[in-house]
Design a protein around this motif. Structure first.
Motif, PDB file in Angstrom:
ATOM      1  N   ASN A 152       0.816  -1.213   0.000  1.00 22.88           N
ATOM      2  CA  ASN A 152       0.000   0.000   0.000  1.00 22.88           C
ATOM      3  C   ASN A 152       0.852   1.265   0.000  1.00 22.88           C
ATOM      4  O   ASN A 152       0.427   2.285  -0.542  1.00 22.88           O
ATOM      5  N   HIS A 153       2.028   1.214   0.591  1.00 20.49           N
ATOM      6  CA  HIS A 153       2.969   2.330   0.385  1.00 20.49           C
ATOM      7  C   HIS A 153       3.303   2.451  -1.103  1.00 20.49           C
ATOM      8  O   HIS A 153       3.417   3.564  -1.637  1.00 20.49           O
ATOM      9  N   LEU A 154       3.438   1.312  -1.720  1.00 21.77           N
ATOM     10  CA  LEU A 154       3.751   1.307  -3.143  1.00 21.77           C
ATOM     11  C   LEU A 154       2.611   1.920  -3.956  1.00 21.77           C
ATOM     12  O   LEU A 154       2.839   2.721  -4.874  1.00 21.77           O
ATOM     13  N   LEU A 155       1.369   1.555  -3.613  1.00 18.68           N
ATOM     14  CA  LEU A 155       0.213   2.109  -4.339  1.00 18.68           C
ATOM     15  C   LEU A 155       0.098   3.610  -4.145  1.00 18.68           C
ATOM     16  O   LEU A 155      -0.350   4.333  -5.040  1.00 18.68           O
ATOM     17  N   LEU A 156       0.489   4.080  -2.971  1.00 14.70           N
ATOM     18  CA  LEU A 156       0.401   5.514  -2.686  1.00 14.70           C
ATOM     19  C   LEU A 156       1.560   6.306  -3.259  1.00 14.70           C
ATOM     20  O   LEU A 156       1.556   7.539  -3.209  1.00 14.70           O
ATOM     21  N   GLY A 157       2.575   5.610  -3.766  1.00 14.22           N
ATOM     22  CA  GLY A 157       3.734   6.315  -4.292  1.00 14.22           C
ATOM     23  C   GLY A 157       4.762   6.648  -3.224  1.00 14.22           C
ATOM     24  O   GLY A 157       5.678   7.436  -3.478  1.00 14.22           O
ATOM     25  N   HIS A 158       4.604   6.061  -2.039  1.00 15.63           N
ATOM     26  CA  HIS A 158       5.590   6.270  -0.961  1.00 15.63           C
ATOM     27  C   HIS A 158       6.708   5.240  -1.148  1.00 15.63           C
ATOM     28  O   HIS A 158       6.801   4.250  -0.417  1.00 15.63           O
ATOM     29  N   TYR A 159       7.574   5.509  -2.100  1.00 15.12           N
ATOM     30  CA  TYR A 159       8.533   4.480  -2.496  1.00 15.12           C
ATOM     31  C   TYR A 159       9.617   4.256  -1.450  1.00 15.12           C
ATOM     32  O   TYR A 159      10.032   3.113  -1.211  1.00 15.12           O
ATOM     33  N   GLU A 160      10.058   5.307  -0.843  1.00 13.22           N
ATOM     34  CA  GLU A 160      11.096   5.130   0.178  1.00 13.22           C
ATOM     35  C   GLU A 160      10.536   4.376   1.373  1.00 13.22           C
ATOM     36  O   GLU A 160      11.193   3.502   1.940  1.00 13.22           O
ATOM     37  N   GLU A 161       9.304   4.720   1.796  1.00 16.96           N
ATOM     38  CA  GLU A 161       8.678   3.985   2.894  1.00 16.96           C
ATOM     39  C   GLU A 161       8.466   2.528   2.517  1.00 16.96           C
ATOM     40  O   GLU A 161       8.613   1.622   3.350  1.00 16.96           O
ATOM     41  N   ALA A 162       8.103   2.318   1.260  1.00 23.06           N
ATOM     42  CA  ALA A 162       7.924   0.941   0.795  1.00 23.06           C
ATOM     43  C   ALA A 162       9.237   0.175   0.865  1.00 23.06           C
ATOM     44  O   ALA A 162       9.260  -1.009   1.260  1.00 23.06           O
ATOM     45  N   TYR A 163      10.340   0.834   0.499  1.00 20.26           N
ATOM     46  CA  TYR A 163      11.644   0.162   0.555  1.00 20.26           C
ATOM     47  C   TYR A 163      12.001  -0.206   1.993  1.00 20.26           C
ATOM     48  O   TYR A 163      12.446  -1.328   2.266  1.00 20.26           O
ATOM     49  N   HIS A 164      11.759   0.719   2.909  1.00 19.34           N
ATOM     50  CA  HIS A 164      12.069   0.414   4.318  1.00 19.34           C
ATOM     51  C   HIS A 164      11.176  -0.706   4.838  1.00 19.34           C
ATOM     52  O   HIS A 164      11.611  -1.528   5.655  1.00 19.34           O
ATOM     53  N   ALA A 165       9.907  -0.745   4.364  1.00 16.78           N
ATOM     54  CA  ALA A 165       9.007  -1.815   4.794  1.00 16.78           C
ATOM     55  C   ALA A 165       9.496  -3.171   4.308  1.00 16.78           C
ATOM     56  O   ALA A 165       9.443  -4.170   5.043  1.00 16.78           O
ATOM     57  N   LEU A 166      10.008  -3.255   3.102  1.00 16.02           N
ATOM     58  CA  LEU A 166      10.477  -4.554   2.592  1.00 16.02           C
ATOM     59  C   LEU A 166      11.798  -4.952   3.235  1.00 16.02           C
ATOM     60  O   LEU A 166      12.070  -6.145   3.413  1.00 16.02           O
ATOM     61  N   VAL A 167      12.587  -3.961   3.580  1.00 16.45           N
ATOM     62  CA  VAL A 167      13.869  -4.292   4.214  1.00 16.45           C
ATOM     63  C   VAL A 167      13.637  -4.972   5.554  1.00 16.45           C
ATOM     64  O   VAL A 167      14.353  -5.916   5.921  1.00 16.45           O
ATOM     65  N   TYR A 168      12.597  -4.505   6.290  1.00 12.99           N
ATOM     66  CA  TYR A 168      12.340  -5.068   7.622  1.00 12.99           C
ATOM     67  C   TYR A 168      11.466  -6.306   7.583  1.00 12.99           C
ATOM     68  O   TYR A 168      11.106  -6.837   8.636  1.00 12.99           O
ATOM     69  N   ASN A 169      11.068  -6.770   6.388  1.00 14.08           N
ATOM     70  CA  ASN A 169      10.242  -7.967   6.303  1.00 14.08           C
ATOM     71  C   ASN A 169      11.054  -9.173   6.735  1.00 14.08           C
ATOM     72  O   ASN A 169      12.168  -9.390   6.260  1.00 14.08           O
ATOM     73  N   ALA A 170      10.456  -9.967   7.621  1.00 18.34           N
ATOM     74  CA  ALA A 170      11.193 -11.090   8.204  1.00 18.34           C
ATOM     75  C   ALA A 170      11.298 -12.275   7.259  1.00 18.34           C
ATOM     76  O   ALA A 170      12.165 -13.139   7.434  1.00 18.34           O
TER      77      ALA A 170
END
Length: 1412
Positions: A977-995
């Motif tokens: 959903n960060h990706l859908l909103l265009g929040h690309y940096e937040e999306a990157y940080h979200a995937l980095v912390y994915n376990a």
């Protein structure tokens, strides 16, 4: 039964029906008009089907009414929707005297007697043999018996014209009936002078007439004469009422005469068989007309009006067998009942009741029933008629547009019929213009009304300028006038004109001018509230509800008496104000209002406050204190008010809450439009009465307790009941459209996708209805409520439903419906259905009404409201409610069902629904929480509310452990959903912390794809991929290869990425791959240009790589792979299937590919068939270029690939010759396609061409080589052209012998002779610098090679040609001389060299000897 004997009745009027569509038929017998000579009163009656073997006949009847020469018949079924069920018969200019209906095996027969004719009309009945049940058939609608009536009315055998149509002989009274076998129709017609009997054969239509009279009596006309002579004008022998009766196969006619005498005539003998005088003394009839009604074939009820009083007489026809076995018939009086002192409008009777309709001097009607007990006791039972719409309910608050207030009230479903509003509109406009009601929808009618009132307003204001307040005042006055018109017509059309008993249905039908109503028994609270006075036997009646405890019953009746009296004390302002506070759901405001109402403060009363006068409060307190056990009475009342037992939880497997089937209207009990309306009106009536009881009881409790009211348990319970019944009244009155609301389909799809809706039949009708408004309760019953109630009814009764009387099943169904509507009920039928309507305003209003006091299903309603708010576009409110619900998924059945169905956890914990003691574990709670958040997220996804989905996922993550296996799923949701909103940096940080590693890679792939799609190359370049860089490169490479090469920017990005990282070899590989794909996959016009650019970049990158690593690996494709496989066939390999899949390319190989691509690009500009030559080799391609005049490009390609350039020069030489010889040819076209930058401009194209040739020859001829010049000269000579001087001199200086040979070869003998002479002279030292001789013939120089063969051929040619041409002969002579001179010189020089050699040798030997 005792209960039935004491219970009062109440009228139920079907409301909110579609406008009636009448079938109009006119029957003309050709008789003289008598309408002006006779005055007939409107009559009415009904007929109920008795053949219940056909399920379609259950709860089905026909009611009729007459007016002058018109008979209106309406067939009604409470179970089946009937088509074309209204028939209007007009008997032209013949007033109707009698109407009767009877049922035969296959038809219903209508008998009509007019003043001039008798008629028999048969209506065929449908008998489909359906079995009884809730849903007997699958059809939605059935045909009425009137459906095809217009096909059978022209048969003259169906009527008979009476004798004598003169005004003096016009009949006044008639009766009719069918024989038991249905073969004959009997008509009794009473004239002023005689009583006639007409018998019609139903098969042939033949009619036989007889006069009914006693042979020993005075004729009637003499009796009239006697009365005239004695001064008594009334004919006491005139009949006032007649009925037929079937007794033991014999037909009788019972006649009531004006002198209150009854005579029983035998139809077969036309003689009197019995008589009875009902009057104490013969004399004139009283002020009312005496009437007689038939109970059955042996029992009758007679209403006799005397001069001072009136009475009902119940009598029977008794058949006896005499001693001589002769059968005699007598009339016997069974019971006499005194009648009230009112005007009787109509009555009917059964074996147990006499149903009466009365009117008073003011024109008001009321009904009552006289109960005839088996022990000969007589009880008067009240039947309450429905009052007209309450005018006090219409209030226009300050700031409200009167139009909105009045239209919402007038057009409220069921308040006024369409024809009433239309009539009021005619009156208001004062014009004769009328509308076709059949084509007028509610919206159209409302528009017409608003326009009419607005026209009146503008008419009043046309000459004035008024303020807003004055405008609103005028508008309110005119709208009130229009409402008064509606009210008048409603009262007029609703006036009852008669009643009739529906025997098979155990019901009573009240026929009104334009509608009908049914009487139903009241429940106990209605019975105590509605009648004006409570008689003494009420205590005994109530005692049956409290274990025959008479003291408790007495206290309860006294309490109900006070509550009933308080109803009269409460003003409409108090009721309206309390209703407003209840609707606003402000508990403090309700408490303050109740304290104010019960304060009795006279000062507040002076300020128009809503209070009860002090005197009334004191009287209430006095009566309350007289009740011995007030608390017990209040508790008993509360027990009666409770609809649902909160401790009862049914088996969920058979519970109605799990029913998802919708009603099939045909065959379902009360399933028709009329049945649904009667059920809804009954629910509304009972709820309104009970709401009034709760309200009055609460006021009494506040009067008793004052400020301490809020702490009293019984008061809290009563407040809950008050709110519950207010909710029921709200449900029964809230209007809702029958048409599908806006966005219904979209909302339904959303619920279905989220598995929040079971997918049963839509609640809205797909048919276009003129009356598009209904109530929420009616729509619920049509959709699901009725079927759910019937399922309980079937389960609770062992006998079939069709065997239950209508009155009993009506109240039972209403009870079950109330249970489903009860806010604190255990079932979820109504909330679930309301949730599926997607009518969000009503859903939110319903949830608001129940908030704060209803403890049952609080969380479920919160969830419903959240879904509704989300569908209304208010996700910020919805997410707050969803968060409140999250922890309570397993606590309520509705939420448990909606969230967890179709999951393994649902089957595991299904016992929670019935409270079987199943205790969920912590893991179950966690799984339920995960399912809940996933379902809610799914809802938000359908609304594209990505920012709120992130919040929901974060809420879920906050409630999970760090090592929870579901955590990566929500982390992925946050990323998506960060990706859908265009929040690309937040999306990157979200995937980095994915376990989860696999999810992390998937997320990275999505991020890369999205960034490429949005062209955020800068962010792609800047993100720190850390340990994901290799995966990132693989993803980008995979995407580059998966996309079409024509619109592919990924290769350029990948090149920039590697270049930025300093990995130039990978950058070169990427660009070469791009060039290779452009070659293989692309058909774009600019593909060659892109390919050249890519190869150039690749070459540049390789130059930046260490020399040892200036190579790249190319996968074999197309012909490359075929060639490699062919090369490998001869090689001996251990693995015969192994084929080399890559080719190692060095820098030179890439350069060659670049040259090839550039050549193709140049060729593409000049040849349309370029695609045919894409696979051509470099040499072939160079030749193609040359044919197109692209000589510089061809030479460039040839130099790069190291193959011969001679064909190119030959082509260029030929083109130069052609340009020189053909002056008309435009040679500038091909010249401009070559590189002319270093050439001086020439005005002549031929000169420019030769200059180009000169430059290219000089540039491309290798040192010490004359191949190019040889090819050019050879081509020129072949074309018989002259060799340019620059070429001649250059060639002479490079290889004169070869030039001489070419000249000789091409028979250029004179030129060859000149060249040979010059060459010999040069050899001899004269001009040797112009030849390729390094020295001349000299003693000191080495020997020169002399082209002896060439010169010999030349001499031979000159000699031959010299015989004919002088110039050849002279050239021959000259050449011979030069040759001779050369030979002599060579001889001399040779001799000198020999001598010199000898001398030199001698000297050398001498030197060696000296120094040796």
């Amino acid at each position: 039964m005792k209960t039935n004997a004491n219970m009062s009745y109440r009228e139920v009027i079907p409301k909110n029906l579609n406008p009636e569509e009448w079938i109009d038929l006119e029957i003309n017998t050709g008789t003289q008009s008598t309408l002006q000579d006779i005055k007939t009163f409107g009559k009415s009656g009904s007929f109920c089907y008795n053949n219940l073997k056909n399920i379609q006949n259950r709860n089905r009847f026909i009611y009729w009414r007459t007016f002058q020469d018109i008979v209106e018949l309406s067939e009604v079924s409470l179970d089946v929707t009937l088509l074309k069920n209204h028939l209007r018969l007009r008997f032209t200019d013949a007033a109707v005297l009698n109407v009767s209906l009877s049922e035969q095996e296959n038809n219903v027969t209508l008998l009509v007697v007019t003043v001039s004719s008798v008629h028999r009309i048969a209506f065929p009945m449908q008998n489909d043999g359906s079995s009884a049940g809730v849903g007997a058939t699958a059809d939605v609608q059935k045909h009425s018996v009137f459906y095809d009536v217009n096909l059978s009315q022209k048969d003259q055998s169906t009527y008979y014209v009476l004798d004598g149509s003169m005004a003096v002989n016009v009949p006044q009274l008639a009766a009719s009936d069918m024989s038991e076998n249905g073969n004959e129709a009997y008509f009794a017609v009473d004239y002023q002078s005689k009583l006639m009997l007409h018998v019609m054969n139903c098969r042939t239509g033949n009619t036989v007439s007889h006069e009914v009279k006693e042979s020993n009596l005075m004729p009637r006309f003499l009796s009239n004469l006697k009365g005239a002579l004695t001064g008594r004008g009334d004919n006491l022998d005139a009949a006032v009422s007649m009925v037929f009766s079937h007794i033991e196969g014999e037909m009788y006619l019972l006649v009531l005469y004006r002198n209150n005498e009854l005579r029983l005539w035998s139809v077969s003998t036309l003689q009197t068989v019995a008589s009875l005088s009902c009057a104490e003394s013969h004399g004139a009839q009283g002020p009312l007309n005496s009437l007689m009604r038939k109970v059955d074939d042996q029992n009758f009820c007679v209403f006799l009006s005397h001069e001072k009083n009136a009475e009902f007489i119940c009598l029977s026809i008794v058949s006896n067998l005499s001693e001589s076995n002769a059968r005699t018939v007598n009339l016997a009086v069974k019971k006499k009942v005194p009648a009230p002192q009112m005007d009787l409008a109509d009555f009917d009777a059964t074996s147990s009741h006499i149903w009466t309709l009365w009117s008073n001097a003011e024109g008001d009607f009321n009904m009552s029933a006289i109960f005839l007990d088996v022990n000969h006791t007589i009880k008067l039972v009240t039947a309450v008629l429905e009052p007209p719409p309450d005018r006090y309910g219409l209030t226009v608050e300050q700031g409200v547009d009167p139009r909105e207030a009045y239209t919402s009230y007038i057009f409220h479903p069921g308040r006024f019929d369409h024809n009433v509003i239309a009539k009021a509109l005619y009156m208001f406009r004062r014009v004769n213009l009328q509308f076709d009601i059949k084509q007028l929808t509610t919206a159209m009618l409302k528009e017409q009304v608003c326009q009419a009132v607005e026209d009146e307003i503008q008419c009043e204001l046309k000459d004035f300028v008024v303020s807003d307040e004055e405008y609103l005042e005028i508008a309110a006055r005119l709208w009130d006038r229009f409402y008064s018109c509606c009210e008048q017509y409603h009262v007029k059309f609703s006036e009852p004109i008669g009643l009739a008993v529906l025997g098979a249905m155990d019901a009573v039908c009240v026929v009104r001018r334009q509608s009908f109503a049914l009487l139903r028994p009241c429940e106990m609270l209605e019975h105590l509230m509605l009648p004006e006075d409570l008689t003494g036997n009420v205590v005994d009646f109530v005692a049956s509800y409290c274990d025959n405890d008479l003291p408790a019953a007495t206290s309860f009746v006294k309490l109900m008496t006070v509550i009933t009296q308080l109803e009269k004390v409460l003003t409409e302002d108090i009721k309206i104000e309390l209703d407003k506070k209840l609707y606003q759901r402000d508990d403090n405001a309700i408490n303050s209002l109740l304290l104010q109402i019960t304060s009795g403060d006279e000062e507040l009363n002076n300020y128009n406050a809503v209070i009860i006068p002090r005197g009334s409060i004191d009287q209430v307190l006095l009566k309350l204190r007289s009740i011995t056990n007030l608390d017990a009475a209040i508790n008993m009342l509360l027990d009666l008010l409770a609809i649902v037992d909160q401790d009862a939880y049914p088996d969920p497997a058979n519970g109605i809450s799990r029913s998802t089937r919708f009603l099939q209207s045909t065959g379902a009990l009360f399933g028709s439009e009329y049945g649904i309306s009667i059920l809804a009106e009954t629910v509304k009536q009972m709820s309104t009465i009970r709401f009034g009881v709760c309200r009055n009881l609460l006021i009494l409790q506040y009067i008793l307790c004052g400020q301490a009211s809020r702490k009293n348990y019984s008061i809290k319970t009563n407040i809950n009941f008050l709110n519950s019944y207010y909710t029921l009244v709200w449900i029964s009155e809230t209007p809702i459209s029958l048409n599908t609301p806006a966005n219904f389909e979209v909302s339904m799809q959303r619920l279905t996708r989220a598995q929040l809706f079971s997918g049963y039949i839509r609640p809205y009708s797909s048919q276009i209805r003129l009356n598009s408004q209904t109530t929420l309760l009616c729509l619920f019953l049509q959709s699901k409520g009725l079927f759910s109630a019937l399922s309980i009814l079937i389960k609770d009764h062992n006998q079939a439903i069709e065997q239950l009387p209508m009155r009993q099943t009506l109240l039972q169904l209403v009870g079950f419906i109330n249970q489903m509507l009860w806010p604190e009920a255990w079932n979820d039928v109504f909330p679930e259905w309301l949730f599926g309507t997607c009518h969000h305003i009503i859903i939110q209003d319903y949830v608001r009404l129940l908030s704060g006091w209803c403890d049952e299903k609080t969380i479920s309603r919160c969830f419903m409201r959240a879904v509704s708010l989300l569908d209304c576009g208010e996700p910020q409110k919805a997410i707050f409610l969803f968060e409140q619900v999250a922890e309570n998924v397993l606590k309520e059945p509705f939420l448990f069902e909606q969230v967890l169905k179709n999951t393994p956890l649902y089957s595991k914990l299904e016992g929670i629904l019935s409270r079987q003691g199943i205790v969920p574990t912590k893991e179950d709670y966690k799984v339920a929480l995960v399912h809940y958040y996933l379902k809610v997220i799914q809802l938000f996804e359908q609304h594209s509310a990505s920012d709120y989905i992130i919040q929901l996922a974060q809420m879920a993550m906050s409630k999970l452990h760090v090592d929870d296996p579901q955590l990566p799923m929500f982390q992925s949701i946050v990323f998506n959903n960060h990706l859908l909103l265009g929040h690309y940096e937040e999306a990157y940080h979200a995937l980095v912390y994915n376990a989860d590693t696999s999810r992390r890679k998937d997320c990275l792939r999505q991020l890369v794809i999205m960034l490429f799609q949005s062209k955020r190359f800068d962010l792609l370049m800047q993100l720190p991929y850390n340990c994901l860089q290799e995966e990132f490169e693989n993803i980008v490479e995979s995407r580059a290869r998966s996309l079409s090469i024509d619109q592919n920017e990924v290769y350029n990005f990948l090149y920039a990425f590697h270049a930025n990282k300093g990995n130039m070899r990978k950058a070169a590989t990427v660009m070469y791959e791009q060039a290779m794909r452009l070659q293989v996959d692309s058909d774009a016009p600019d593909a060659l240009q892109k390919r050249c650019s890519a190869l150039l970049v690749c070459i540049n990158c390789l130059y930046l790589v260490d020399k040892r690593y200036r190579w790249i690996a190319k996968p074999t494709i197309g012909d490359d792979k075929v060639l490699m496989e062919q090369d490998n066939e001869d090689a001996t390999k251990l693995d015969t299937g192994c084929v080399q899949d890559v080719i190692v390319l060095e820098l030179a190989d890439v350069r060659r590919e670049l040259l090839h691509a550039e050549a193709l690009k140049e060729l593409s500009y000049h040849r349309k068939d370029m695609s045919a030559h894409e696979m051509a080799g470099a040499e072939e391609l160079s030749y193609l270029l040359a044919t197109c005049g692209l000589y510089t490009a061809a030479l460039k390609l040839a130099r790069g690939n190291e193959f011969s350039v001679l064909p190119i020069f030959e082509s260029l030489a030929a083109e130069c010759v052609s340009t020189t010889e053909d002056k008309s040819k435009d040679s500038w076209a091909w010249l401009q396609n070559n590189d002319l930058a270093d050439l001086a401009h020439r005005n002549n194209a031929a000169d420019m061409a030769w200059s180009l040739l000169q430059k290219l020859v000089i540039d491309n001829e290798l040192s010490e080589s004359t191949l190019v010049r040889k090819a050019v000269v050879n081509r020129i000579l072949t074309l018989n052209a002259f060799v340019p001087q620059w070429l001649y001199d250059s060639y002479k200086l490079a290889n004169s012998r070869e030039l001489l040979h070419l000249l000789v070869k091409h028979h250029r003998l004179l030129d060859a002779s000149d060249l040979a002479c010059e060459m010999i002279g040069g050899m001899l030292g004269a001009g040797s610098e112009y030849f390729d001789f390094k020295h001349s013939v000299n003693v000191a120089n080495p020997q020169l090679s002399f082209p002896i063969n060439t010169i010999d051929l030349l001499l031979h040619g000159l000699r031959i040609n010299g015989k004919e041409h002088l110039e050849y002969e002279m050239a021959h002579l000259k050449l011979e001389e030069e040759v001779s001179r050369y030979i002599e010189t060579v001889k001399r020089t040779t001799e000198d060299k020999m001598k010199l050699a000898i001398l030199t040798d001698r000297e050398n030997r001498q030197q060696r000897q000296i120094f040796g």
